[in-house]
Design an enzyme around this catalytic site. Structure first.
Site, short mmCIF file in Angstrom:
data_model
loop_
_atom_site.label_atom_id
_atom_site.label_comp_id
_atom_site.label_asym_id
_atom_site.label_seq_id
_atom_site.Cartn_x
_atom_site.Cartn_y
_atom_site.Cartn_z
CG HIS A 154 -1.63 -1.28 1.46
ND1 HIS A 154 -2.74 -1.69 0.75
CD2 HIS A 154 -1.33 -2.29 2.32
CE1 HIS A 154 -3.11 -2.89 1.17
NE2 HIS A 154 -2.27 -3.28 2.12
CB SER A 302 13.69 21.82 -13.62
OG SER A 302 12.87 22.97 -13.55
#
Length: 501
Positions: A154, A302
């Site tokens: 999970h 970036s």
């Protein structure tokens, strides 16, 4: 100049030269001519009046020139029929054969048989690329088979596994993809020479009602085209269910690739973060991530944030994998609406779907190979994360150790519950390190096992049979799969992949 002024599919530059060429107009056109030549040779062999000169002219003009492509374009404007445009163009360069090219056939003789040939070859290319990828990941799994790492269920911290064991989960799915793609490839047959509605009526007329010669003609054409298996019945086309069967394992490969790339993207984000609490500062020291895809020294993550190291290759794999999974829907829908002996509403769709599927799958595999060849693992970062979580996971071991020393299980459980909540409070509310073990060491109740705590917290004691599972899996499953003759050569010959962009 024209290439800069008209839309070009990005897949043409992403995919390998072999796959891009396979679905090119040039290769398609030559394959059609080869099929017409094969048909003419077989018809001549069975007694139809076709001259040697016609055969020779066809053999000598299989390749297209730019001038011939211009002729095809003009013929298409004139005739509004692609195959007939090619037939007339072929007849101009092989005039002795002009009257017998395509004799008895329908357009799907060349279009469908060629598509089956392209798909079979394309699947072979993919099988070889997939084998190389599996080989690269297997080497990675072996290298890190015993390196403990935090497991996740999970996406929450769970029992430890190893970096190599996690990689075997990826490899196993790729092995299933290898199996499924091979099954689909080996199951592809030949449409054969069936005529306009699949009854072979036109060929029966050519051979004066001789059924044996019609059957022999189809066998000759199929054999010369590299097929031993002919679909026993067809309509004008081969059943479009074949496209479903071919594209399904490629869509499944897309799901596998997406899962692998997503796991890598998540691992690239798992950074160890330290808060400088003592200095009463908000400064954060980011040490690094657990696993990172290859990064070039001049690469920019970036345009705004200079520190960024985005997992762009894994993101590309996810992006293309979604495209690959969706393309299968086109095959399902086209097959479902083929009325009676055929309709033509599949044609434009398949011209896009089939090449896009194969080029996309090819690009995904090469990109994943690039990633796996350059994966960077940071053991200290992995160990740091284990240290942060392991104390909580070790509580059961601590309880068992106390019981062995004569302690009470319920009392030990309650003591650890209280200490665990205190430690968690410090981590969650103040950003401090997990000090559960220090609290255990300072509690007189646990003094009988204080000298055992280091052993109880050894990560190697939490990984079970993970290293042995990696060894067994690679030996019993991966090695036999890659030992097949057609794959063994690809693995041994495969060098490091270089992406175009």
């Amino acid at each position: 100049m024209e290439a800069y002024q008209t839309y070009q599919t990005p897949l043409s530059s992403y995919a390998s030269k072999e796959m891009a060429h396979l679905f090119s107009t040039a290769h398609q056109s030559r394959t059609w001519r080869e099929l017409w030549l094969t048909l003419a040779i077989a018809e001549k062999q069975l007694g139809l009046p076709i001259s040697d000169e016609a055969i020779e002219q066809m053999k000598n003009n299989l390749d297209f020139t730019l001038e011939q492509f211009d002729i095809v374009k003009k013929e298409q404007v004139k005739r509004h029929h692609e195959v007939m445009s090619h037939i007339h163009t072929f007849g101009q360069v092989a005039p002795a054969a002009a009257g017998i090219i395509h004799l008895g056939a329908t357009s799907c003789y060349v279009t469908d048989n060629a598509d089956l040939m392209f798909m079979r070859t394309g699947l072979t290319y993919l099988l070889k690329s997939l084998a190389v990828l599996i080989s690269r990941l297997s080497a990675f799994a072996m290298q890190y088979k015993a390196l403990p790492t935090l497991g996740f269920t999970h996406f929450q911290p769970a029992q430890l596994t190893t970096v190599g064991k996690r990689a075997t989960l990826w490899i196993q799915e790729l092995l299933w993809d290898l199996r499924n793609i091979k099954r689909a490839r080996d199951d592809i047959g030949f449409r054969g020479v069936k005529g306009p509605t699949g009854t072979q009526a036109s060929f029966l007329v050519l051979f004066d009602g001789d059924h044996d010669k019609v059957e022999e003609l189809e066998k000759l054409v199929a054999t010369r085209s590299g097929f031993q298996y002919i679909y026993p019945v067809t309509s004008q086309t081969y059943s479009r269910k074949i496209d479903i069967d071919v594209l399904a394992p490629l869509a499944s490969l897309g799901a596998t690739a997406h899962k692998i790339a997503t796991d890598l993207r998540l691992l690239a984000n798992l950074k160890v973060v330290l808060f400088d609490v003592d200095a009463n500062s908000d400064m954060i020291d980011i040490i690094g991530q657990e696993v990172e895809e290859p990064w070039e020294s001049t690469q920019i993550g970036s345009s705004a944030m200079a520190y960024k190291r985005n997992p762009i290759l894994s993101e590309r794999v996810c992006s293309l994998s979604r495209h690959l999974m969706v393309l299968h829907q086109n095959a399902l829908m086209s097959s479902s609406v083929q009325w009676f002996e055929r309709t033509f509403d599949d044609s434009a769709n398949r011209r896009i779907t089939l090449p896009e599927t194969f080029l996309t799958a090819d690009t995904i595999l090469s990109t994943l190979q690039k990633v796996c060849e350059g994966l960077v693992v940071y053991p200290k970062i992995i160990a740091r994360r284990i240290v942060q979580e392991l104390p909580f996971m070790a509580t059961e071991n601590i309880i068992m150790a106390i019981v062995k020393k004569g302690g009470d299980r319920q009392e030990a459980h309650e003591k650890l519950r209280v200490l665990s909540h205190e430690a968690a409070h410090q981590v969650k509310n103040f950003g401090l390190e997990n000090d559960l073990i220090e609290r255990v060491q300072n509690d007189p109740y646990f003094s009988p096992i204080h000298d055992e705590l280091e052993q109880l917290l050894d990560p190697q004691t939490f990984i079970g049979r993970a290293p042995e599972q990696v060894d067994n899996f690679l030996k019993e499953w991966v090695e036999p799969a890659l030992a097949e003759d057609e794959l063994k050569g690809a693995v041994s010959a495969g060098g490091k992949v270089e992406l175009n962009v």
